[in-house]
Design an enzyme around this catalytic site. Structure first.
Site, short mmCIF file in Angstrom:
data_model
loop_
_atom_site.label_atom_id
_atom_site.label_comp_id
_atom_site.label_asym_id
_atom_site.label_seq_id
_atom_site.Cartn_x
_atom_site.Cartn_y
_atom_site.Cartn_z
N GLU A 1 0.81 -1.21 0.00
CA GLU A 1 0.00 0.00 0.00
C GLU A 1 0.86 1.27 0.00
O GLU A 1 0.52 2.25 -0.65
CB GLU A 1 -0.94 -0.01 1.22
CG GLU A 1 -2.19 0.81 0.97
CD GLU A 1 -3.17 0.75 2.13
OE1 GLU A 1 -2.91 -0.01 3.08
OE2 GLU A 1 -4.18 1.46 2.06
N ASP A 2 1.95 1.27 0.74
CA ASP A 2 2.68 2.53 0.97
C ASP A 2 4.04 2.66 0.29
O ASP A 2 4.70 3.68 0.45
CB ASP A 2 2.90 2.73 2.48
CG ASP A 2 1.58 2.85 3.23
OD1 ASP A 2 0.57 3.18 2.58
OD2 ASP A 2 1.55 2.64 4.45
#
Ligand code: MN
Length: 495
Positions: free
Chosen positions: A75-76
Site C-alpha cells: 500500500e505505501d
C-alpha cells in the site's frame, strides 16, 4: 520496536528456516520503507516490526509474522505483490493482498453493522480476502492495536475518529473471534480517548474500592485454597480486576450505582478438567451462600463467541460479596486468545483448516466459528457473479449470533432472528426438505417464529418431501436460501 528487539523475542518461537525468512522480510521492508517516518518521528519500519511482535505474542504461525512485517509495503511503497510472492511465497502474498484490500474497503464505514464497503466490487474483494483466510483479520487487529498504542502522536480529531472506529468495529471483531484479551485492550485504549474524564473518574473510583476490599478478599482466597486442597483438586487461583470500559458499560445499566456491581474484582480458579470445574463450584457453594440468580454455566451453554467458564457470586459470613470464575486451562487459553489460540496449539497443520483452500465439511470448524464457513460460501458465490444484497450480508455476518441445540446436544450457531428452517438447513439440507413441524424445548414452534439463544430444536419429519415455494419467506440465512432454491429448482417448483 527495532529489528534486534524483534529478533530476540522471536528467537525461541520459530525454527531456523522460519527465522531466516523473517530476517529477509525485515531487510526487505526496511529497504522499502526507508525514509518514511511515523507521526512520532520514528522510522516507519518500527510499526510493522511492532505488529509482527504482537502477532508472535498471540502465537501466530510464521507466514502471519512475515505478512505482519510486510503488511504496509504494497500500500505505501513501490513493492508489488508479484515481487513478494516470488520472495516469500504465495501464502504470504495472499495475506498481504487481503490486508491491503481490507484497508481500502474500510473507508467510509461507521460501525460493525455498516462494516460493508460502498461498492459491490470492494465488497467482493473484502469478502473473498477475509473469507479465504481469517488470519487477514488477525493481522488487521494487530495493526490496529499498535496504531492505538501510538495514537498520542495524532491530532485530536484523528484520535477521536480512530478510537470510535476501534470501539465500534475492531473490538467487536476481536470479540467475534473470541480474542478476549485483545478486545479488552482495544476497548480500554479507545474509551480513554473518547471519554477521558469518565475514564479517569472510574479509574480513581476503582482504586478506592479495590483498596478497601483487597485485604478481605485475601482471607477468602486462603479459605478457598484450603478447602480445594482438602478435596485433592489441583488448581491455580488468581484475582482479576474489571476493565474500566466494562465497568462503564455496567454502570450505565445499573443507573450509576457502583454498589450494584459485584465483580469489580473476581477470583479466578483454573483447574485441569471440566469435572473439576463443577467440583470447585460444589466446594464454593458448600462454603458460602451463592446468589442463585448469578450462577452462570457457560460450560454447558457457551457464549456465542465460544467463551466457556462457570461463574458464581457468593456471600461470605462477613457479608462480603465475591465473584468466582472457574475454568480449565484450555478454556482460559481460549478466553484470552480465541481463534489465535488454535493457530498456536495445533501449529500450521490445523491453521490450514481456517483457510478455504481445501473444501471441507461444515463441521470442521467449532460451532461458534461456523460464520467463517458462511463467509467463505458467500465469497464463492460473489466470485461466481451471484447477486447478494448487502442487507442479507449484514444479517449473516455482522449481526448477533445465537446458539441452539439438537436433541442430541450438538450445538449450532445461527444469526439472531434465524427461523426453524434455517436450523434444519444448517443441520442437513436433506433433513430440512422433510421438515413437517418443529418443537422447541418440547413445544410446537411455528415456522415463522424466530429461534432464541439456548433453544433445543427438534425437527419433526415426514417421509414425503415437504419443501414448497412458500418456504422462501420462512428462511433468513444465505445458506438456507441457497439450499432451498436448489431444491425447488430440482423439483421444478422454482418460480
Ligand atoms: Mn499498518
Amino acid at each position: 520496536m527495532y529489528e534486534r528487539d524483534l529478533l530476540t523475542s522471536l528467537q525461541h518461537l520459530y525454527n531456523e528456516d522460519e527465522l531466516l525468512d523473517i530476517r529477509l522480510a525485515i531487510k526487505y521492508a526496511t529497504k522499502k520503507h526507508n525514509g518514511q517516518k511515523r507521526k512520532s518521528g520514528e522510522p516507519y519500519i518500527t510499526h510493522p516490526l511492532a505488529v509482527a511482535n504482537l502477532l508472535a505474542d498471540w502465537g501466530m504461525d510464521s507466514d502471519t509474522i512475515l505478512a505482519g512485517i510486510l503488511h504496509d509495503t504494497v500500500e505505501d511503497t513501490d513493492a508489488t505483490l508479484e515481487e513478494i510472492e516470488a520472495q516469500f511465497g504465495r501464502d504470504v502474498a495472499f495475506l498481504i493482498d487481503g490486508v491491503t484490500k481490507v484497508s481500502q474497503a474500510r473507508a467510509g464505514m461507521r460501525d460493525l453493522s455498516s462494516y460493508l464497503p460502498q461498492t459491490k466490487d470492494n465488497l467482493s474483494k473484502l469478502l473473498i480476502a477475509v473469507g479465504q483466510d481469517v488470519r487477514v483479520i488477525i493481522i488487521k487487529l494487530a495493526d490496529r492495536t499498535h496504531n492505538m498504542q501510538t495514537l498520542q502522536h495524532m491530532k485530536p480529531d484523528k484520535q477521536q475518529k480512530i478510537s470510535r472506529e476501534t470501539l465500534e468495529v475492531f473490538a467487536p471483531m476481536a470479540d467475534r473471534l473470541g480474542m478476549g484479551k485483545v478486545r479488552m485492550q482495544l476497548e480500554e485504549m479507545a474509551f480513554r480517548y473518547l471519554d477521558t474524564n469518565e475514564y479517569t473518574r472510574l479509574q480513581k473510583l476503582m482504586r478506592q474500592r479495590l483498596g478497601r476490599s483487597t485485604r478481605k478478599l485475601g482471607a477468602v482466597r486462603v479459605e478457598v485454597e484450603r478447602a480445594l486442597t482438602a478435596q485433592r483438586i489441583s488448581f491455580e487461583i488468581n484475582g482479576r480486576v474489571k476493565s474500566i470500559y466494562s465497568l462503564h458499560k455496567k454502570l450505565v445499566k445499573v443507573e450509576n450505582n457502583i454498589d450494584d456491581i459485584y465483580d469489580l474484582m473476581a477470583l479466578r480458579v483454573i483447574v485441569a478438567t471440566k469435572d473439576d470445574c463443577y467440583r470447585v463450584l460444589g466446594v464454593l457453594h458448600s462454603l458460602y451462600q451463592p446468589m442463585l440468580a448469578r450462577i452462570k454455566d457457560y460450560i454447558a451453554a457457551p457464549k456465542p463467541n465460544g467463551y466457556q467458564s462457570l461463574h458464581t457470586t457468593v456471600i461470605t459470613p462477613s457479608k462480603q460479596i465475591v465473584e468466582f470464575q472457574i475454568r480449565t486451562q484450555e478454556m482460559h487459553e481460549y478466553a484470552e486468545r480465541g481463534l489465535a489460540a488454535s493457530f498456536h496449539y495445533h501449529e500450521q497443520k490445523s491453521s490450514k483448516s481456517y483457510t478455504a483452500k481445501k473444501p471441507r465439511a461444515k463441521t470442521a470448524l467449532p460451532a461458534h466459528l461456523q460464520w467463517i464457513t458462511e463467509l467463505q460460501e458467500i465469497a464463492a458465490r460473489l466470485q461466481n457473479g451471484d447477486e447478494i444484497s448487502t442487507d442479507q450480508l449484514a444479517i449473516d455476518l455482522f449481526g448477533s449470533r445465537i446458539f441452539v441445540y439438537s436433541p442430541k446436544g450438538d450445538i449450532y450457531n445461527l444469526p439472531e432472528g434465524a427461523l426453524p428452517l434455517d436450523f434444519a438447513y444448517l443441520v442437513h439440507s436433506d433433513l430440512a426438505k422433510h421438515a413437517y413441524s418443529f418443537k422447541v424445548n418440547g413445544n410446537i414452534h411455528a415456522f415463522d417464529k424466530p429461534l432464541e439463544n439456548g433453544n433445543m430444536v427438534e425437527i419433526v419429519t415426514r417421509k414425503m418431501p415437504q419443501v414448497k415455494p412458500t418456504w422462501v419467506n420462512l428462511v433468513r440465512t444465505t445458506h438456507s436460501k441457497e439450499k432451498l432454491r436448489a431444491q425447488l429448482k430440482k423439483r421444478g417448483l422454482f418460480t
